[in-house]
Motif scaffolding. Structure first.
Motif, PDB file in Angstrom:
ATOM      1  N   SER A 204       0.847  -1.191   0.000  1.00 30.94           N
ATOM      2  CA  SER A 204       0.000   0.000   0.000  1.00 30.94           C
ATOM      3  C   SER A 204       0.878   1.233   0.000  1.00 30.94           C
ATOM      4  O   SER A 204       2.010   1.223   0.487  1.00 30.94           O
ATOM      5  CB  SER A 204      -0.888   0.009   1.253  1.00 30.94           C
TER       6      SER A 204
ATOM      7  N   HIS B 134       3.316  -1.170  -4.621  1.00 29.32           N
ATOM      8  CA  HIS B 134       3.249   0.082  -3.860  1.00 29.32           C
ATOM      9  C   HIS B 134       4.273   0.222  -2.745  1.00 29.32           C
ATOM     10  O   HIS B 134       4.327   1.276  -2.097  1.00 29.32           O
ATOM     11  CB  HIS B 134       1.854   0.279  -3.247  1.00 29.32           C
TER      12      HIS B 134
ATOM     13  N   GLY C 127      -5.387   1.320   5.709  1.00 31.09           N
ATOM     14  CA  GLY C 127      -5.221   1.805   4.352  1.00 31.09           C
ATOM     15  C   GLY C 127      -6.528   2.362   3.829  1.00 31.09           C
ATOM     16  O   GLY C 127      -7.474   2.619   4.589  1.00 31.09           O
TER      17      GLY C 127
END
Length: 265
Positions: free
Chosen positions: A28, A60, A217
């Motif tokens: 993330s 990510h 997240g």
């Protein structure tokens, strides 16, 4: 997922804690996610100090699995257990991770890889979810008959993955709750807000939301905001480094080694 290298010529069984554990998370842009994954892996290291543990991410965040596996191969490792830090078996565990491991096997043919099962489903997950609902922030007693629960996962385009969440909701309902309903943050219906409103309209005295997410997240934040707006009394924190997840990680690691050893006789 099947072991990618179990049938290789010259394969031999290895003792537990000799093969490094490579934990693969989704990844993330939110730094809280990687911090939470590292917190879980730190708990695993505390439980088994002799076990080498490395974390990596599909997207990510760094490092990626190929970099970690390449480093292990360069350091002379013969074996590794790759464990998806994923809560259901869906696209990432069925497509992305096997693709990465196939590439790793091509680059490092001497490195034998075992692939562990995803973290969920697992019987301990319901206990972990109840632990998070019982935190001071949420304060929900396990199995409260006056409380309905919305079990929220990220959601998937894979119907089998969503069916797993439905099955978990049915199992959890039997623990005494007013009701338990499944919902999805994306890709499937109902949404968390829809499930909360439906339970309230059905007469549930109180509705709370159980966050079936590994780490904070975008999805976890979105679920919290929309669920509270729809009338949920509380939304639990993500699973994170719940003790039950440490147990599951180590069990999946042991299972992967046992399966590989059994396959070779």
């Amino acid at each position: 997922m099947r072991d990618l290298a179990v049938a290789r010529a010259g394969h031999r069984g290895i003792a537990p804690e000799k093969a490094p554990l490579v934990a693969v998370a989704h990844g993330s842009r939110d730094p809280r996610a990687a911090a939470t994954v590292e917190e879980l892996l730190t708990a695993v290291r505390r439980r088994r100090p002799a076990l080498p543990v490395a974390g990596c991410y599909l997207d990510h965040a760094a490092p990626d699995p190929l970099r970690v596996l390449g480093r292990l191969a360069a350091d002379g490792a013969d074996d590794a257990v790759v464990l998806p830090l994923l809560l259901t078996a869906a696209y990432h565990s069925k497509i992305d991770i096997p693709g990465v491991l196939a590439e790793a096997c091509t680059r490092h043919p001497r490195l034998r890889l075992r692939t562990a099962a995803t973290l969920g489903p697992h019987p301990l997950m319901l206990t972990a979810l109840e632990r998070r609902l019982a935190t001071p922030e949420t304060g929900v007693e396990a199995g409260d008959p006056s409380t309905a629960v919305v079990l929220v996962s990220a959601g998937s385009s894979d119907p089998a993955a969503n069916a797993v969440i439905e099955g978990m909701a049915r199992q959890w309902r039997a623990r005494g709750w007013w009701d338990v309903a499944a919902a999805y943050a994306s890709a499937a219906r109902p949404t968390p807000a829809e499930a909360v409103r439906s339970l309230r309209e059905a007469g549930a005295p109180r509705v709370v939301v159980a966050s079936y997410f590994l780490a904070p997240g975008h999805f976890a934040d979105k679920v919290r905001a929309e669920s509270l707006e729809a009338g949920a009394t509380a939304v639990s924190p993500v699973l994170g480094a719940a003790p039950e997840l440490t147990d599951i990680v180590l069990q999946r690691y042991d299972e992967a080694l046992s399966t590989a050893a059994a396959a070779t006789g």
